[in-house]
Structures are given as C-alpha cells and as structure tokens.
Design an enzyme around this catalytic site. Structure first.
Site, PDB file in Angstrom:
ATOM      1  N   SER A 148       0.866  -1.197   0.000  1.00  0.00           N
ATOM      2  CA  SER A 148       0.000   0.000   0.000  1.00  0.00           C
ATOM      3  C   SER A 148       0.891   1.232   0.000  1.00  0.00           C
ATOM      4  O   SER A 148       2.013   1.190   0.534  1.00  0.00           O
ATOM      5  CB  SER A 148      -0.879   0.024   1.254  1.00  0.00           C
ATOM      6  OG  SER A 148      -1.471   1.301   1.408  1.00  0.00           O
ATOM      7  N   TYR A 161      -1.788  -0.741  10.278  1.00  0.00           N
ATOM      8  CA  TYR A 161      -1.917  -1.115   8.865  1.00  0.00           C
ATOM      9  C   TYR A 161      -0.681  -0.674   8.073  1.00  0.00           C
ATOM     10  O   TYR A 161      -0.117  -1.454   7.294  1.00  0.00           O
ATOM     11  CB  TYR A 161      -3.180  -0.479   8.279  1.00  0.00           C
ATOM     12  CG  TYR A 161      -3.393  -0.782   6.815  1.00  0.00           C
ATOM     13  CD1 TYR A 161      -3.772  -2.059   6.393  1.00  0.00           C
ATOM     14  CD2 TYR A 161      -3.220   0.203   5.848  1.00  0.00           C
ATOM     15  CE1 TYR A 161      -3.971  -2.330   5.044  1.00  0.00           C
ATOM     16  CE2 TYR A 161      -3.415  -0.062   4.505  1.00  0.00           C
ATOM     17  CZ  TYR A 161      -3.793  -1.334   4.102  1.00  0.00           C
ATOM     18  OH  TYR A 161      -3.980  -1.605   2.764  1.00  0.00           O
TER      19      TYR A 161
END
Ligand SMILES: NC(=O)c1ccc[n+]([C@@H]2O[C@H](COP(=O)([O-])OP(=O)(O)OC[C@H]3O[C@@H](n4cnc5c(N)ncnc54)[C@H](OP(=O)(O)O)[C@@H]3O)[C@@H](O)[C@H]2O)c1
Length: 252
Positions: A148, A161
């Site tokens: 990501s 995350y």
C-alpha cells in the site's frame, strides 16, 4: 482456431490469488484468467461470490477453482496449497492479495487489532509464500504481494496497517534476494486508495483529500491494479525483482 485463451501470455500457468472473492483480488483473478492462467480463487467468508466467479471464468473458457482458507491461520494456508497441488499438480504464480485494514487512534488500539492486522497482512504473506515456493518447479515462479502507499506515507490513525505494509515491502526485498537463484521473482504492488469495500470504508473527507492529491484526479479502480499485477506475472517483467511498484495515479 485461435481464442484469447490460446494465445494468452500465461497459458499453462497456475496462479493462486488470495482474497479473490471481492475487490482487487477478484479483478486480478479475472485478468490472470483472461491471460490464460488457471486460477485458484481463495476466499474467507464469501463462498457464493467466489464460486460465482469460478463459474464465470469457466464459462469464458478458463480453468478455475475456489478454495476457502483463512490466510491468518497456518493450517488453512497449508490446506489451501495442498488443494492447489491436488487439483492442478503444479504452481507458478502466487498473488498475496488478502489483507485487512482498520484505522484507529493510538489510544484506541488493543492486542486484538494488532493480531487481526499482522496475522493476515504479514504472517499470512510469509507462510503462503513458503507453501507456494515449495511447489514452484525448476523454472521458478512469481510472488506478487499487495502492499500500500501507506507503507511509506505518513497518515494518522494508520499505524498498524501502515506498519504491516512496510513489513510486506521489506519481506519482498529479502525474499527476492533469497529466492533469485531459484528463478523466483518477488515484487510488491502498492495501490493508492482504490474503490473496493475496503476503500469505501475510509471517511469521505479522506477520499476527497486523496483525489485532490492525486495527479490523475480520481481514486483507483481494481482493474488499474490488476493490469499491473498481470504485467509482473508475465514474462515481459522477468528482470523486475525485489521492487515495490506504486500504482496510485501520482498520489503525493
Ligand atoms: N482498497 C484500497 O484502497 C487498497 C489500497 C492499498 C492497498 N490495498 C490492499 O489490496 C489488497 C486487497 O484490498 P481490497 O480493497 O480488495 O480489500 P476488500 O475489498 O476488503 O477485499 C478483501 C478480500 O480479502 C479476503 N479476505 C479477508 N480476510 C481474509 C482472510 N483472513 N483470509 C483470506 N482471505 C481474506 C476477502 O474474502 P471474503 O469476501 O471471503 O471475506 C476479500 O476477497 C489488500 O491487501 C489491501 O491491503 C487496498
């Protein structure tokens, strides 16, 4: 008579796509099947969606199989790859796509949040890759991890995350160095905010900020990411290894 299946770049290859019932994983499974690969559609909860995708890929002339496995559980990971071996006999491509997000201020985090995110996003990637690599043949294979932009961008409420995706980038580099002598490449694709169930879970203000800060002025679509994965899976990307490739429309 030639069909797109017969001339596909991935004819004869077998690919596992984790978390392929929905979102980016589903688009990846569709694209790899279109390119000629036999595709294993892994899912965790949504059996109906996974089997509906398998039926559609087969109706289009592809070969596919749905397998339930919670990738955060080692026994499930092992069972997934045993089923792949039994069904297709070999394996060439692993796409570690299954992942979970979840934003929270530091003060709201607990051990369960840590386990939920790291067990799937990091442990799942490591042990799925271990099982896949054991089944790659002498010609090697491709491991493609979904990272990501948050693996390198500073964003509030994303500590767990973001750290899990930074770990994915690091694992990608280490395993590329370790596995290159076996003709195995390991790369990561880092999407920006993408229109899926996960992407939709972000607050509207966050989405608007991302669109404003993206050179191409929109959110990503699952197909934008699937096309990059298909390139990395193809022979044309044979010299790309140990990289994190940003597919974010120019997000700054
Ligand atoms: N969307 C974004 O904005 C974005 C941005 C950057 C990176 N990413 C990354 O891209 C990947 C895909 O994201 P997405 O947006 O497509 O997610 P999504 O819409 O939430 O879909 C998640 C997929 O993963 C599966 N899954 C969830 N938990 C699982 C588990 N424990 N074991 C196996 N499969 C599991 C789900 O299966 P079921 O349907 O069976 O639950 C579903 O197919 C993730 O790694 C994510 O971190 C996404």
């Amino acid at each position: 008579m030639e069909t797109s299946q017969i001339i596909g770049k991935l004819n004869g290859k077998v690919a596992v796509v984790t978390g392929a019932s929905r979102g980016i994983g589903r688009a990846i499974a569709e694209r790899l099947s279109h390119d000629g690969a036999a595709v294993v559609v892994n899912y965790s909860q949504n059996a109906d969606k996974a089997w509906e995708l398998v039926a559609r890929l087969e109706a289009d002339g592809g070969r596919a199989l749905a397998v339930r496995a919670d990738l955060s559980k080692l026994a499930d990971v092992q069972n997934l790859f045993e089923q792949v071996e039994q069904h297709f006999g070999h394996l060439d491509i692993l796409v570690n796509n299954a992942g979970v997000a979840g934003g929270s201020p530091l003060d709201g985090l607990d051990e369960n949040d840590y386990a939920r995110i790291f067990d799937l996003n990091v442990r799942g990637v490591v042990f799925a890759t271990q099982e896949a690599v054991r089944r790659f043949g002498p010609d090697g294979g491709r491991v493609i991890n979904l990272s990501s932009v948050l693996g390198r961008m500073a964003s509030p409420y994303s500590s767990l995350y973001a750290a899990s995706k930074a770990a994915v980038d690091s694992i990608t580099r280490s395993l590329a160095a370790e596995l290159g002598s076996r003709h195995i490449t390991v790369n990561a694709i880092a999407p920006g905010l993408t229109a899926t169930d996960m992407g939709d879970s972000f607050p509207t203000e966050v989405k608007q900020t991302v669109i404003r800060n993206t050179a191409l002025g929109r959110l990503g679509e699952p197909q934008d990411i699937a096309d990059v994965v298909a390139f990395i899976a193809s022979d044309e990307a044979r010299w790309i290894n140990g990289q994190t490739i940003y597919a974010d429309g120019g997000l700054r």
